[in-house]
Scaffold this motif. Structure first.
Motif, short mmCIF file in Angstrom:
data_model
loop_
_atom_site.label_atom_id
_atom_site.label_comp_id
_atom_site.label_asym_id
_atom_site.label_seq_id
_atom_site.Cartn_x
_atom_site.Cartn_y
_atom_site.Cartn_z
N LYS A 184 63.44 49.07 82.16
CA LYS A 184 63.00 50.04 81.17
C LYS A 184 63.37 51.45 81.61
O LYS A 184 63.09 51.85 82.75
CB LYS A 184 61.48 49.96 80.96
N SER A 185 63.97 52.19 80.72
CA SER A 185 64.30 53.58 81.03
C SER A 185 63.05 54.45 80.92
O SER A 185 62.30 54.37 79.95
CB SER A 185 65.36 54.12 80.07
N VAL A 186 62.80 55.27 81.95
CA VAL A 186 61.65 56.17 81.92
C VAL A 186 62.10 57.62 81.74
O VAL A 186 61.31 58.55 81.88
CB VAL A 186 60.79 56.04 83.20
N ARG A 187 63.37 57.79 81.42
CA ARG A 187 63.87 59.13 81.11
C ARG A 187 63.23 59.60 79.81
O ARG A 187 63.26 58.90 78.80
CB ARG A 187 65.39 59.08 80.97
N LYS A 188 62.63 60.77 79.83
CA LYS A 188 61.92 61.29 78.65
C LYS A 188 62.88 62.02 77.72
O LYS A 188 63.41 63.07 78.05
CB LYS A 188 60.81 62.25 79.08
N GLY A 189 63.06 61.47 76.53
CA GLY A 189 63.82 62.16 75.49
C GLY A 189 65.32 62.29 75.77
O GLY A 189 65.83 61.89 76.80
N LYS A 190 65.97 62.91 74.83
CA LYS A 190 67.41 63.14 74.92
C LYS A 190 67.67 64.52 75.49
O LYS A 190 67.01 65.50 75.15
CB LYS A 190 68.03 63.05 73.52
N ARG A 191 68.66 64.63 76.35
CA ARG A 191 69.01 65.93 76.94
C ARG A 191 70.17 66.53 76.15
O ARG A 191 71.13 65.83 75.78
CB ARG A 191 69.43 65.74 78.40
N ALA A 192 70.08 67.80 75.89
CA ALA A 192 71.13 68.48 75.12
C ALA A 192 72.33 68.73 76.04
O ALA A 192 72.18 69.14 77.19
CB ALA A 192 70.62 69.82 74.58
N TYR A 193 73.51 68.43 75.51
CA TYR A 193 74.73 68.61 76.30
C TYR A 193 74.95 70.12 76.51
O TYR A 193 74.80 70.93 75.58
CB TYR A 193 75.93 68.02 75.56
N VAL A 194 75.32 70.48 77.73
CA VAL A 194 75.58 71.88 78.10
C VAL A 194 77.04 72.01 78.47
O VAL A 194 77.55 71.29 79.31
CB VAL A 194 74.70 72.32 79.28
N SER A 195 77.73 72.92 77.83
CA SER A 195 79.16 73.07 78.08
C SER A 195 79.38 73.60 79.52
O SER A 195 78.50 74.19 80.14
CB SER A 195 79.78 74.07 77.09
N MET A 196 80.60 73.38 80.02
CA MET A 196 80.92 73.76 81.38
C MET A 196 80.64 75.22 81.66
O MET A 196 80.09 75.60 82.71
CB MET A 196 82.39 73.44 81.65
N SER A 197 80.97 76.10 80.70
CA SER A 197 80.81 77.55 80.92
C SER A 197 79.36 77.98 81.00
O SER A 197 79.05 79.06 81.49
CB SER A 197 81.54 78.33 79.81
N GLU A 198 78.45 77.15 80.47
CA GLU A 198 77.05 77.53 80.44
C GLU A 198 76.21 76.88 81.54
O GLU A 198 75.02 77.12 81.64
CB GLU A 198 76.47 77.16 79.07
N ARG A 199 76.81 76.04 82.36
CA ARG A 199 76.04 75.34 83.40
C ARG A 199 75.78 76.24 84.60
O ARG A 199 76.59 77.07 84.94
CB ARG A 199 76.80 74.09 83.87
#
Length: 448
Positions: free
Chosen positions: A433-448
């Motif tokens: 079972k995955s315990v990761r909470k929710g979906k993570r928004a993708y962050v572009s390379m320039s914004e990481r």
């Protein structure tokens, strides 16, 4: 060795891979496929062995005397020390596990002849596969050799009963030779010693073959060969739930070839929590021998055990190695038999005092654990309490303790592979079972 840059990539290794213990409880996930009371989660059915150490009544686990049966036969009966017709048993036990019934004399003779006929290794195998780039752990060579023997089998991908049995017999026969040759190859590479390559002698039992190939002068007594034979029998099989046998079932269920399956089982058995645990037992016993001046003094032995339990001595884990088992509670029949035979060899020799010390550790450890921790559970010595001592009496080096386990267990692994092929039918695929909470928004390379 990893470079500085590589190490930096993994500096958060623990944090990234951690899952809170509370989440396992929240979702009723049984880590290690173990119930809260330590019993195993039932994952399959088998006709091969019954490993019994407790009963469950009204949802309560109740300790019971240990029982081990191969195909319905009690291991105490198979290895009866007092029986007048006792002989080398490993081949008979292997036949029982593979074929489901005890052999007649004619069937046993044919089986032994089949093992004899398979001991030869392919031309050049020793020089190119065993002596070349020999690693420091013999178990890795066993796994590599099994995988490479695939290349010498023209029908390696066949799944017929004939091929499965022929492959099993071949590996039961060859693994002891590969083990001893690898031992000397390792010593030649790392210790600059001579490479001893004794030929096997047709007609010898598996135990006799191992001692004959291992000892430089090839000499051994009947009692020594009998003792090693007993050890092979005790390690031949232990139900479907132990890690390496379950590995065998999992790989078999994926419909992979037998060589890949058995190599995977060897990798599992090498583990320090499985077959490799005997090294910890021996190391702990050696430390006790060095630090306890009077081995026959219960108070002194108990005091040092208390240090171990309180994480003040040995490896500071608080574990008394050689004590306790996942199934057995009151007694481990393998340990009972091993202890009985060990006593026959040790009494009256320079090993008697050490044997008595091990008996004291077995007797005192449960009392010390209850006293020091305030709680306790039914605990008995497991087979590793005495196995290393037996091997030491036989002059077998520690490097071979776990490989010997693998040689013996080949017959049990094969039996479980056969049963999984015929009766399993479905790939083993438990859920996570995955315990990761929710979906993570993708962050572009320039914004990481």
């Amino acid at each position: 060795m990893a470079s500085e840059k590589q190490i930096a990539l993994y500096e958060n290794f623990k944090a990234i891979n951690s899952i809170e213990a509370a989440e396992y409880e929240q979702f009723d996930v049984k880590r290690g496929l173990r119930n809260a009371d330590g019993t195993g989660v039932v994952a399959g059915l088998t006709n091969i062995a019954n490993v019994h150490g407790y009963v469950v009544s009204d949802n309560e686990k109740i300790a019971d005397e240990g029982l081990l049966r191969y195909r319905g036969y009690d291991v105490y009966d198979l290895l009866d020390i007092e029986a007048a017709d006792r002989r080398f048993n490993y081949e008979e036990v292997a036949y029982l596990l593979l074929m489901g019934e005890l052999p007649t004399q004619e069937q046993l003779d044919r089986f032994v002849a089949a093992l004899d006929a398979e001991r030869e290794l392919p031309n050049g195998f020793t020089a190119s596969m065993i002596m070349r780039d020999t690693p420091p752990d013999i178990m890795n060579v066993l796994a590599r050799s099994v995988l490479l023997l695939y290349a010498y089998d023209a029908h390696a991908e066949e799944r017929s009963a004939h091929h499965e049995i022929a492959t099993a017999i071949s590996l039961i026969s060859r693994l002891p030779r590969i083990m001893v040759l690898t031992y000397y190859a390792k010593r030649a590479r790392y210790n600059n010693e001579s490479m001893i390559m004794h030929r096997f002698i047709p007609g010898q039992s598996t135990a006799e073959t191992i001692l004959s190939m291992l000892r430089p002068d090839r000499q051994f007594t009947a009692d020594e060969a009998r003792m090693l034979d007993i050890m092979l029998c005790l390690h031949a099989e232990h139900g479907g739930g132990n890690n390496s046998t379950f590995t065998t079932r999992v790989l078999t269920s994926a419909n992979t070839d037998p060589y890949s399956t058995y190599a995977g089982a060897i990798g599992s058995l090498k583990g320090r929590k499985h077959g490799g645990a005997n090294h910890q037992v021996l190391a702990m016993q050696e430390e006790i021998k060095r630090n306890v001046k009077q081995w026959d003094n219960d108070d002194e032995v108990a005091a040092y055990l208390a240090k171990i339990v309180n994480k003040e001595a040995f490896d500071k884990t608080g574990l008394v190695y050689g004590m306790g088992h996942a199934v057995y509670t009151k007694s481990d029949p393998r340990s009972v038999i091993c202890k009985k035979y060990a006593e026959k060899l040790a009494v009256g020799t320079e090993y008697e005092a050490e044997f008595n010390l091990l008996k004291s550790i077995e007797r005192l450890a449960p009392e010390v654990i209850v006293r020091e921790k305030g709680t306790g559970k039914d605990m008995c010595a497991n087979v590793d309490m005495y196995s290393g001592f037996v091997y030491s009496m036989l002059g077998i080096p520690e490097d071979l303790f776990t490989p010997l386990f693998a040689c013996a267990r080949m017959s049990g692994w094969a039996a479980h592979r056969f049963e999984e092929i015929v009766s399993g039918k479905r790939i083993i695929r438990p859920a996570y079972k995955s315990v990761r909470k929710g979906k993570r928004a993708y962050v572009s390379m320039s914004e990481r």
